[in-house]
Design an enzyme around this catalytic site. Structure first.
Site, short mmCIF file in Angstrom:
data_model
loop_
_atom_site.label_atom_id
_atom_site.label_comp_id
_atom_site.label_asym_id
_atom_site.label_seq_id
_atom_site.Cartn_x
_atom_site.Cartn_y
_atom_site.Cartn_z
N HIS A 215 -6.59 -9.21 3.02
CA HIS A 215 -7.42 -8.02 2.87
C HIS A 215 -8.06 -7.95 1.49
O HIS A 215 -8.05 -6.92 0.82
CB HIS A 215 -6.59 -6.77 3.16
CG HIS A 215 -7.44 -5.61 3.60
ND1 HIS A 215 -7.07 -4.32 3.40
CD2 HIS A 215 -8.62 -5.56 4.24
CE1 HIS A 215 -7.98 -3.51 3.88
NE2 HIS A 215 -8.93 -4.25 4.40
N CYS B 193 -7.11 0.62 -0.38
CA CYS B 193 -6.42 -0.66 -0.52
C CYS B 193 -7.32 -1.85 -0.84
O CYS B 193 -7.03 -2.61 -1.76
CB CYS B 193 -5.52 -0.96 0.68
SG CYS B 193 -6.32 -1.08 2.25
N ASP C 129 0.84 -1.20 0.00
CA ASP C 129 0.00 0.00 0.00
C ASP C 129 0.88 1.25 0.00
O ASP C 129 1.84 1.33 0.75
CB ASP C 129 -0.90 0.03 1.24
CG ASP C 129 -1.95 -1.07 1.24
OD1 ASP C 129 -2.31 -1.54 0.15
OD2 ASP C 129 -2.40 -1.44 2.33
#
Length: 117
Positions: A106, A56, A16
């Protein structure tokens, strides 16, 4: 299944908010990144790339699904759209690659669709 000898290794490192020039081999004279420098010299790196969304989780969904945010409908880290029907690791696995996910997922990726997690 693909011919293992003809298949190149693929290592996708996704971070990120990291610009390409945070790696010594790509122009940063201050920081020491010897392991990343070796990967740069023996592989491919992208010095001019863009994401479809600057958040993200939706960005990861776009990378792994090949879809724009407007299609996968995941708008933020807390607003998940419907799970896309396929993903990059699954497509690579179906092509004969051994796939793995290391670190923070994620995303919508499912551990059952990869060899190692």
């Amino acid at each position: 299944m693909g011919d293992k000898k003809a298949m190149p290794n693929i290592l996708l490192i996704q971070t990120d908010q990291q610009r390409y020039n945070t790696i010594h081999a790509l122009g940063n004279e201050v920081i020491s990144t010897p392991n990343l420098d070796r990967l740069v010299k023996s592989g491919m790196s992208f010095t001019n790339s863009f994401v479809s969304v600057p958040v993200c989780l939706p960005s990861r969904w776009s990378l792994h699904s090949g879809m724009y945010t407007t299609t996968h409908q995941s708008w933020s880290n807390h607003h998940l759209g419907p799970r896309p029907g396929t993903n990059l690791p699954l497509e690579l696995k179906n092509a004969g690659y051994q796939t793995a996910l290391m670190g923070k997922n994620h995303s919508f990726l499912n551990k059952n669709e990869m060899d190692v997690i």
